[in-house]
Write a protein that holds these residues in place. Structure first.
Motif, PDB file in Angstrom:
ATOM      1  N   GLY A  71       1.202  -0.843  -0.189  1.00 19.78           N
ATOM      2  CA  GLY A  71       0.035  -0.316  -0.136  1.00 19.78           C
ATOM      3  C   GLY A  71       0.921   1.577   0.345  1.00 19.78           C
ATOM      4  O   GLY A  71       0.353   2.175   0.326  1.00 19.78           O
ATOM      5  N   TYR A  72       1.912   1.191  -0.459  1.00 21.16           N
ATOM      6  CA  TYR A  72       2.801   1.897  -0.084  1.00 21.16           C
ATOM      7  C   TYR A  72       2.628   3.031  -1.673  1.00 21.16           C
ATOM      8  O   TYR A  72       2.000   2.273  -2.690  1.00 21.16           O
ATOM      9  N   TYR A  73       3.459   4.564  -1.723  1.00 18.88           N
ATOM     10  CA  TYR A  73       3.693   5.312  -2.281  1.00 18.88           C
ATOM     11  C   TYR A  73       3.793   4.586  -4.010  1.00 18.88           C
ATOM     12  O   TYR A  73       5.034   3.620  -4.228  1.00 18.88           O
ATOM     13  N   SER A  74       2.907   4.882  -4.888  1.00 19.43           N
ATOM     14  CA  SER A  74       3.463   4.402  -6.482  1.00 19.43           C
ATOM     15  C   SER A  74       5.204   5.104  -6.947  1.00 19.43           C
ATOM     16  O   SER A  74       5.042   5.813  -6.662  1.00 19.43           O
ATOM     17  N   ALA A  75       6.379   3.968  -7.807  1.00 21.14           N
ATOM     18  CA  ALA A  75       7.089   4.756  -7.996  1.00 21.14           C
ATOM     19  C   ALA A  75       6.965   6.222  -9.018  1.00 21.14           C
ATOM     20  O   ALA A  75       7.096   7.387  -8.869  1.00 21.14           O
ATOM     21  N   LYS A  76       5.492   6.142  -9.559  1.00 21.43           N
ATOM     22  CA  LYS A  76       5.020   7.291 -10.271  1.00 21.43           C
ATOM     23  C   LYS A  76       4.991   8.470  -8.942  1.00 21.43           C
ATOM     24  O   LYS A  76       5.043   9.253  -9.472  1.00 21.43           O
ATOM     25  N   GLU A  77       3.510   7.864  -8.166  1.00 25.85           N
ATOM     26  CA  GLU A  77       3.899   9.434  -6.657  1.00 25.85           C
ATOM     27  C   GLU A  77       4.997   9.401  -6.794  1.00 25.85           C
ATOM     28  O   GLU A  77       5.354  11.090  -6.020  1.00 25.85           O
ATOM     29  N   LEU A  78       6.732   8.687  -6.344  1.00 24.99           N
ATOM     30  CA  LEU A  78       7.346   9.487  -5.627  1.00 24.99           C
ATOM     31  C   LEU A  78       8.297  10.736  -7.096  1.00 24.99           C
ATOM     32  O   LEU A  78       8.978  10.975  -6.017  1.00 24.99           O
ATOM     33  N   LEU A  79       8.221   9.274  -8.394  1.00 26.91           N
ATOM     34  CA  LEU A  79       8.748  10.559  -8.867  1.00 26.91           C
ATOM     35  C   LEU A  79       8.076  11.813  -8.882  1.00 26.91           C
ATOM     36  O   LEU A  79       8.773  12.686  -9.099  1.00 26.91           O
ATOM     37  N   ASP A  80       6.890  12.464  -9.098  1.00 28.23           N
ATOM     38  CA  ASP A  80       5.936  13.352  -8.680  1.00 28.23           C
ATOM     39  C   ASP A  80       6.615  14.244  -7.748  1.00 28.23           C
ATOM     40  O   ASP A  80       6.930  15.212  -7.585  1.00 28.23           O
ATOM     41  N   ALA A  81       6.173  13.939  -6.841  1.00 28.05           N
ATOM     42  CA  ALA A  81       6.648  14.004  -5.615  1.00 28.05           C
ATOM     43  C   ALA A  81       8.044  15.110  -5.447  1.00 28.05           C
ATOM     44  O   ALA A  81       8.516  16.028  -5.146  1.00 28.05           O
ATOM     45  N   LYS A  82       8.532  14.085  -5.656  1.00 23.18           N
ATOM     46  CA  LYS A  82      10.405  14.325  -5.998  1.00 23.18           C
ATOM     47  C   LYS A  82      11.023  15.881  -6.925  1.00 23.18           C
ATOM     48  O   LYS A  82      11.661  16.567  -6.728  1.00 23.18           O
ATOM     49  N   THR A  83       9.739  15.476  -7.636  1.00 22.35           N
ATOM     50  CA  THR A  83       9.942  16.926  -8.439  1.00 22.35           C
ATOM     51  C   THR A  83       9.247  17.717  -8.499  1.00 22.35           C
ATOM     52  O   THR A  83       9.689  19.365  -9.168  1.00 22.35           O
ATOM     53  N   GLN A  84       8.154  18.400  -7.936  1.00 20.23           N
ATOM     54  CA  GLN A  84       8.257  19.493  -7.227  1.00 20.23           C
ATOM     55  C   GLN A  84       7.363  18.941  -5.212  1.00 20.23           C
ATOM     56  O   GLN A  84       6.528  18.972  -5.434  1.00 20.23           O
ATOM     57  N   PRO A  85       8.356  18.918  -4.783  1.00 15.51           N
ATOM     58  CA  PRO A  85       7.958  18.860  -3.220  1.00 15.51           C
ATOM     59  C   PRO A  85       7.449  19.781  -2.754  1.00 15.51           C
ATOM     60  O   PRO A  85       7.781  21.408  -3.548  1.00 15.51           O
ATOM     61  N   VAL A  86       6.852  19.785  -1.290  1.00  9.03           N
ATOM     62  CA  VAL A  86       6.327  21.030  -1.010  1.00  9.03           C
ATOM     63  C   VAL A  86       6.886  21.383   0.565  1.00  9.03           C
ATOM     64  O   VAL A  86       7.273  22.574   1.001  1.00  9.03           O
ATOM     65  N   ILE A  87       7.205  20.334   1.164  1.00 11.57           N
ATOM     66  CA  ILE A  87       7.583  20.095   2.586  1.00 11.57           C
ATOM     67  C   ILE A  87       8.515  19.296   2.588  1.00 11.57           C
ATOM     68  O   ILE A  87       8.423  17.840   2.311  1.00 11.57           O
ATOM     69  N   LEU A  88      10.014  19.417   2.905  1.00  9.17           N
ATOM     70  CA  LEU A  88      11.589  18.380   2.690  1.00  9.17           C
ATOM     71  C   LEU A  88      11.128  17.912   4.443  1.00  9.17           C
ATOM     72  O   LEU A  88      11.480  19.097   4.966  1.00  9.17           O
ATOM     73  N   HIS A  89      11.455  17.257   4.493  1.00 16.77           N
ATOM     74  CA  HIS A  89      11.170  16.267   6.077  1.00 16.77           C
ATOM     75  C   HIS A  89      12.260  16.254   6.521  1.00 16.77           C
ATOM     76  O   HIS A  89      13.132  15.195   5.804  1.00 16.77           O
ATOM     77  N   PHE A  90      13.509  16.519   6.950  1.00 12.70           N
ATOM     78  CA  PHE A  90      14.813  16.434   7.033  1.00 12.70           C
ATOM     79  C   PHE A  90      15.600  15.355   8.695  1.00 12.70           C
ATOM     80  O   PHE A  90      16.017  15.799   9.215  1.00 12.70           O
ATOM     81  N   PHE A  91      14.061  14.448   8.573  1.00 17.99           N
ATOM     82  CA  PHE A  91      14.931  13.173   9.782  1.00 17.99           C
ATOM     83  C   PHE A  91      16.480  13.203  10.042  1.00 17.99           C
ATOM     84  O   PHE A  91      16.619  12.328   8.663  1.00 17.99           O
ATOM     85  N   ARG A  92      16.802  12.209  10.899  1.00 16.21           N
ATOM     86  CA  ARG A  92      18.139  11.494  10.125  1.00 16.21           C
ATOM     87  C   ARG A  92      18.313  10.500   9.321  1.00 16.21           C
ATOM     88  O   ARG A  92      17.054   9.470   8.912  1.00 16.21           O
ATOM     89  N   PHE A  93      19.153  10.806   8.778  1.00 13.42           N
ATOM     90  CA  PHE A  93      20.237   9.835   7.602  1.00 13.42           C
ATOM     91  C   PHE A  93      21.084   9.492   7.523  1.00 13.42           C
ATOM     92  O   PHE A  93      22.470  10.619   8.496  1.00 13.42           O
TER      93      PHE A  93
END
Length: 339
Positions: free
Chosen positions: A232-254
């Motif tokens: 039930g996670y986001y599709s590859a297209k949904e993730l690509l669309d989000a990466k192209t035009q994000p609104v909020i970047l959340h930078f929890f630890r990496f």
């Protein structure tokens, strides 16, 4: 359209919240009105003054809410500190402190950047849900630790859109309190896990662009889905669309690091540095990450050395160890200050 925004933080996080607020104000100058609410824990007069000055520059309003009653309730419910502070849990019981009758309220974590207009988010169809959140990118194993089933969604609490009328009608805060009292209060992520467990089935799904998480910025959707398959996670297209035009970047630890840590490898380090320079906190010093254990040291070394396709299973294994240790600690009532 009026944007009602809620932040929560203690004084140590005030500069990072300030950078987030600065990004919000810069990228939402066309909004009719913006009201920023702050739930603070032991905020200094200097932090409050600097935040007021920033918001005033943009002709907007900021209100510092009384958090004393909320903090008292959190302690009475036995909800633990997170990273040495109760601040992370204050958003669970905010409604008694906001008197204004507004349809929606948007909570945003301090470790974020708002890089586009929020008006689309405030128009997001909530349907019957009292709140909506984006799915958590690393939640596959996490949700099994808190009693969710494999097919259940697990949401990230860094961005939460509230329908205030439904939130109050459904007594969501009472549901959270009763879960903490009678089921479980000690979770490895005290606020996020509690929301997911106590309000299961009542949370709408936000688009990934409204809480765009570091792993999706750094890696392709294909590589991510290969190693972090979630029903039930986001599709590859949904993730690509989000990466192209994000609104909020959340930078929890990496890799155990935040963008503001010394020599950070965080995917959002450059973006954070850019907004930091535009904010009143330009003089903020870098500091070493608190995560200096052997597992994180090895992980960072391999991150520099290995190609992405070979590093991803390493990342998954290291994150699994981190989660296992954090869950074990929370079950013993000893939340890790470094979680």
């Amino acid at each position: 359209m009026k944007l009602n925004i809620l932040y929560q933080f203690n004084d140590a996080y005030a500069p990072y919240a300030g950078v987030s607020i600065c990004s919000l104000l810069k990228n939402n100058q066309k909004a009719e009105a913006i009201e920023i609410y702050v739930l603070g824990e032991k905020l200094s007069s200097g932090s409050i003054s600097r935040l007021r000055s920033l918001v005033k520059q943009y002709g907007r309003r900021i209100t510092f809410l009384n958090s004393d009653r909320i903090l008292k309730k959190i302690k009475e419910l036995g909800i633990p500190k997170y990273r040495g502070s109760f601040a992370a849990n204050m958003k669970l019981f905010f409604s008694s402190e906001i008197s204004e009758e507004a349809e929606r309220l948007l909570y945003i974590d301090s470790d974020t950047l708002v890089v586009d207009s929020l008006e689309a988010l405030f128009c997001f169809p909530m349907k019957e849900y009292p709140l909506a959140m984006a799915l958590d990118s690393l939640g596959k194993k996490h949700k099994t630790y808190i009693g969710l089933r494999k097919g259940d969604p697990y949401f990230n609490s860094g961005v939460i859109l509230f329908d205030l009328k439904k939130w109050k009608e459904l007594n969501c805060e009472k549901q959270l309190a009763e879960h903490a009292l009678y089921s479980r209060a000690h979770y490895m992520s005290p606020d996020q896990d509690l929301i997911n467990a106590a309000l299961k089935g009542q949370i709408g799904r936000l688009d990934a662009r409204f809480n765009f998480q570091p792993i999706h910025f750094r890696y392709s959707a294909g590589l991510y889905r290969c190693y972090w398959k979630q029903n039930g996670y986001y599709s590859a297209k949904e993730l690509l669309d989000a990466k192209t035009q994000p609104v909020i970047l959340h930078f929890f630890r990496f890799l155990g690091e935040f963008p503001w840590d010394t020599d950070s490898l965080h995917p959002y380090a450059e973006a954070f540095a850019d907004y930091l320079k535009q904010s009143p906190w330009q003089d903020l010093p870098e500091k070493a990450s608190v995560q200096q254990g052997a597992v994180f040291q090895i992980e960072r070394f391999l991150y520099r050395l290995l190609p992405d396709i070979l590093f991803m299973p390493v990342f998954r294994a290291c994150y699994g160890i981190f989660l296992w240790k954090a869950e074990r600690a929370s079950r013993r009532g000893k939340n890790d200050r470094k979680m």
